[in-house]
Design a protein around this motif. Structure first.
Motif, short mmCIF file in Angstrom:
data_model
loop_
_atom_site.label_atom_id
_atom_site.label_comp_id
_atom_site.label_asym_id
_atom_site.label_seq_id
_atom_site.Cartn_x
_atom_site.Cartn_y
_atom_site.Cartn_z
N LYS A 101 22.12 -34.31 -53.59
CA LYS A 101 21.12 -33.31 -53.22
C LYS A 101 21.70 -32.26 -52.27
O LYS A 101 20.98 -31.66 -51.48
CB LYS A 101 19.91 -33.99 -52.58
CG LYS A 101 19.15 -34.88 -53.57
CD LYS A 101 17.88 -35.45 -52.94
CE LYS A 101 17.13 -36.31 -53.94
NZ LYS A 101 15.88 -36.89 -53.37
N LYS A 103 19.11 -18.12 -53.38
CA LYS A 103 19.35 -19.45 -53.93
C LYS A 103 19.50 -19.36 -55.43
O LYS A 103 18.61 -18.89 -56.14
CB LYS A 103 18.22 -20.40 -53.58
CG LYS A 103 18.54 -21.85 -53.98
CD LYS A 103 17.57 -22.83 -53.37
CE LYS A 103 17.96 -24.27 -53.71
NZ LYS A 103 17.07 -25.25 -53.10
N ARG A 152 23.46 -22.85 -50.39
CA ARG A 152 22.68 -21.64 -50.14
C ARG A 152 23.62 -20.44 -50.14
O ARG A 152 24.65 -20.46 -49.48
CB ARG A 152 21.95 -21.75 -48.80
CG ARG A 152 20.98 -22.93 -48.72
CD ARG A 152 20.31 -23.02 -47.38
NE ARG A 152 19.49 -24.24 -47.26
CZ ARG A 152 18.80 -24.57 -46.17
NH1 ARG A 152 18.83 -23.77 -45.11
NH2 ARG A 152 18.11 -25.70 -46.14
N ASP A 155 22.52 -29.00 -50.70
CA ASP A 155 21.71 -27.78 -50.80
C ASP A 155 22.60 -26.57 -50.58
O ASP A 155 22.83 -26.13 -49.45
CB ASP A 155 20.59 -27.84 -49.75
CG ASP A 155 19.64 -26.66 -49.86
OD1 ASP A 155 19.71 -25.93 -50.88
OD2 ASP A 155 18.83 -26.46 -48.94
#
Length: 810
Positions: free
Chosen positions: A29, A200, A33, A31
């Motif tokens: 997971k 994103k 950015r 993330d």
């Protein structure tokens, strides 16, 4: 460390198995950015990003960096690295850097650009000018990572772009107006910085980029200091904008002035007075790919052309020629000639001190020139640096012979391979910079005999496979923005996989994984059989395809396609039969015996049909076309290499191939397959006679091998570098005896050489061969790594060896 200025501060992580690097830090997971410049509207667009931060104590921080399309990264004004390694949407690479930072204030900055439809056709883009920096440790995310910490952005003004009409795949190059450009971005300086927009990238909102760790080592960055010759011409003001049509004259200045211009590479400076126009030409003494950087002061509104050329042309006016094949003469001579078809970039001075002009992308050639025009103020040229860039490929094998000409051919062949190997293989560094399958097969073979580093051949195989279309074919060159299909090159991709399986001992898993894709290619062609049992490779208009084989002038077309109604010709059919044999061997060893037998049956059936319809009994040759009007060496070569030509016809063409002087001959590219036939038929005289194509290059002072027989377009073209491969694999005769390189076969073919010796890299060590030929007797010594078995073959004699050292005499 891949920096120009500060090797102590930063270093890049050694390239290793990093495929799970980010995921191992954060889990599935993670993330990621991204940020995008607040002023972004559309490509082409050039911008800068910066993050200012403070460290309470010295720290080591590992970062992962990528951008769309490309970036250059700086820490406190010092260059750190560049990327992203060229790939596609499913192979979007990130680079890994370790930063060793002292306590205190720092600024990390990046120049990022996306050129859109003006970018090189090998550059793919999805989310232009987006930038991402991620950190290995979670505690550094809020300090440095994009989307977690505060990043600022700035549109870099002053860029404009001009088309390069003679280089369709490079497309456009940049110019910079220094009166608008903020070169201080490296240190985060200048006005107009704004908060960058968070962006994103997800498959639901924007085209997704499948992030992967960089596959390759970082490209070489090495200062060039070999400009031994400088030539200066004083010009009229009107000559500046018409410089390609201005004849190069002998140097018009004193030796002292020449030395001053030479010194700007080593800390010197030169002042160009107001209202002057001058050209300064530098000879590099070798062929390079390089990033230029020019440092200037003063000279408000002065204009500076940087122009880069492979060679000077004999004449100014050229007839229309699609392939830009115009005479250039001796490559070391430029006086009285013209720098036509030069790559250019222009800079306009803003008059300030300490200006830095550094283009976005590298240039290539043997010559570069500064063309300077001043107006009301003098301009001070304070420095010039040229930083060589390419894949860090270095020779690990060696070859010497009793004829020094061949040693020179090997040297310029390897230099060509170096200059055509970057983040992908390239056909040529000057005109196209594309990774074509036909070229890449030869480049891979040359790589195998030069080094144990096989990361580039692997990347070529895998990323070209990722270009596969729904009909089963792969693109003919890739990465490629658009559609470019040459059906015969899908067959040569299968040959590339076979070559890798032979020359490397870790190939089983790779070949097994690729067999389904090879089956799709074979199926595509077999399905296209007509009622006569012949195959049209397919015009594939949907894919803008053409069935290129070789640039043979006698085929009377601009597409390198053999004669034949509806493009049905024997050359393609023999290429298919040849490839079916290679594919069947891989199926038999790594896949299915059923598929292997099917391939052999198809090869046998097609060869019988071709032998019946294309065989010309009167000439003892296979015709190219069904009307028997065109005859080339290509058809005979591929028939012999396939091993499926009927015995009676085989026995005839192995004579007529070398005896019929009216056959259309291959170019330097397809001569690789001619040399393969020379080895198969043990015709050393034919091998050395055809090598005359390369003798002329030395006589004309080429530093690399060119695209075709002279006159040529490209002076540096890797598909002509295969003598490098053949000196090891044909002259010394060292080849794998099957898949995996676990056994070797040494079948020397010295021909007219009295002596040849060499050392070839092998996964287990070095293979050494030292041979002497006198009075019809061949003697010598071979040395192989422990545990490597093989045999020496000469005519009908064969000697198996298992010892580390073996003394031979035949």
């Amino acid at each position: 460390m891949n920096t120009l200025n500060s090797k102590e501060k930063y270093h890049e992580v050694s390239v290793q198995a990093l495929s799970q690097e980010i995921l191992s830090c954060y889990g599935p997971k993670a993330d990621f950015r991204w940020v995008r410049c607040a002023d972004f509207d559309s490509a082409p667009f050039v911008c800068a990003y910066k993050r200012e931060f403070f460290l309470e104590h010295e720290d080591e921080i590992r970062i992962f960096v990528t951008a769309d399309e490309r970036y250059q990264l700086y820490i406190d004004g010092d260059f750190v690295g560049e990327g992203s390694e060229r790939g596609d949407l499913n192979n979007w690479f990130y680079e890994t850097y370790d930063l060793k930072l002292k306590a205190g204030a720092h600024v990390i900055a990046a120049r990022v650009w996306a050129l859109g439809d003006k970018a090189p056709t090998a550059q793919i883009s999805a989310n232009p000018c987006c930038f991402m920096l991620y950190t290995e440790k979670k505690e550094h995310l809020d300090l440095l990572a994009t989307g977690y910490s505060q990043w600022d952005s700035l549109k870099l003004e002053g860029f404009s772009f001009h088309e390069v009409p003679f280089a369709f795949a490079i497309r456009w190059r940049e110019d910079i107006d220094g009166r608008k450009y903020n070169a201080g971005f490296r240190k985060g300086l200048g006005e107009g910085w704004q908060k960058a927009d968070n962006f994103k990238i997800t498959s639901l909102v924007e085209p997704a980029l499948k992030l992967k760790p960089r596959n390759l080592p970082y490209m070489l960055r090495r200062n060039i200091k070999s400009c031994s010759r400088v030539l200066i011409n004083r010009l009229k003001p009107k000559d500046y904008s018409n410089i390609e049509n201005v004849k190069i004259l002998p140097s018009q200045d004193s030796d002292t002035e020449n030395q001053r211009w030479q010194s700007i590479q080593n800390g010197g400076s030169v002042t160009v007075d107001a209202h002057k126009t001058i050209r300064v030409i530098y000879s590099l003494d070798d062929y390079y790919c390089f990033y230029p950087e020019l440092r200037l002061s003063g000279g408000t509104d002065a204009r500076i052309f940087l122009r880069f050329s492979e060679a000077a042309y004999l004449t100014r006016d050229h007839e229309e020629n699609r392939h830009f094949r115009h005479p250039k003469g001796n490559r070391d001579e430029i006086e009285g000639k013209y720098f036509k078809y030069a790559m250019t970039t222009e800079y306009i001075s803003d008059g300030s001190c300490g200006q830095v002009f550094d283009p976005l992308w590298w240039f290539s050639g043997m010559y570069f020139e500064l063309v300077i025009q001043t107006f009301e103020e003098p301009l001070v040229v304070e420095g010039l640096s040229l930083s060589e860039t390419r894949y860090p490929l270095e020779m690990e094998s060696s070859f010497r012979s009793s004829d020094k000409r061949y040693d020179e051919i090997l040297q310029i062949s390897f230099r060509t391979l170096q200059n055509c190997t970057h983040e992908t293989y390239m056909d040529c560094p000057f005109y196209e910079q594309l990774m074509y399958v036909g070229d890449s097969r030869i480049e891979s073979l040359c790589t195998f005999v030069s080094t144990l580093d096989d990361r580039m051949p692997l990347k070529a195989i895998n990323i070209i496979n990722d270009s596969r279309l729904e009909n089963g074919l792969n693109m003919s060159c890739y990465p490629y923005r658009g559609m470019h299909v040459i059906p015969p090159f899908s067959l040569l991709w299968i040959a590339m996989v076979s070559d890798y399986a032979c020359w490397r001992n870790n190939s089983g898993e790779l070949v097994t994984s690729l067999l389904p894709d090879m089956r799709r290619i074979v199926s595509y062609f077999v399905r296209r059989k007509n009622t006569d049992g012949l195959i049209s490779p397919g015009s594939g208009r949907r894919y803008d395809a053409f069935n290129f084989i070789d640039w043979v002038d006698g085929w009377n077309n601009d597409w390198g396609v053999p004669h034949g109604d509806n493009e049905i010709n024997s050359v393609f059919h023999w290429l298919l039969v040849y490839t079916l044999g290679l594919y069947a061997d891989m199926e038999s060893c790594f896949g299915s015996q059923i598929f292997a037998q099917r391939a052999l049956n198809e090869a046998e059936e097609i060869s019988k049909t071709v032998s019946h319809l294309f065989w010309n009994k009167d000439r003892g040759l296979y015709a190219d076309d069904l009307r028997h009007e065109s005859f080339s060496e290509h058809a005979q070569i591929l028939a012999i290499l396939s091993g499926f030509a009927p015995t009676e016809q085989f026995d005839i063409i192995k004579q007529t191939l070398f005896a019929d002087e009216n056959l259309l001959r291959p170019t330097t590219y397809f001569s690789h397959y001619y040399f393969e036939v020379c080895r198969t038929l043990e015709n050393a005289d034919a091998f050395w006679d055809r090598m005359k194509l390369w003798y002329e290059l030395e006589e004309k002072n080429f530093k690399t091998v060119c695209e075709s027989t002279l006159p040529t377009r490209s002076d540096c073209h890797a598909w002509s570098s295969h003598p490098l491969y053949h000196f090891y694999s044909t002259v010394l005769g060292i080849r794998p005896a099957g898949f995996g390189f676990e056994k070797i076969e040494i079948k020397p073919m010295l021909g007219r050489l009295e002596k040849a010796q060499g050392r070839l890299v092998h996964p287990k060590g070095q293979i050494e061969v030292d041979l002497t030929q006198r009075g019809g007797r061949l003697s010598g010594r071979i040395s192989v790594p422990d545990g490597l078995e093989g045999s020496v073959i000469l005519s009908d004699k064969k000697l198996d060896f298992t010892r580390h050292d073996e003394v031979l005499e035949f």
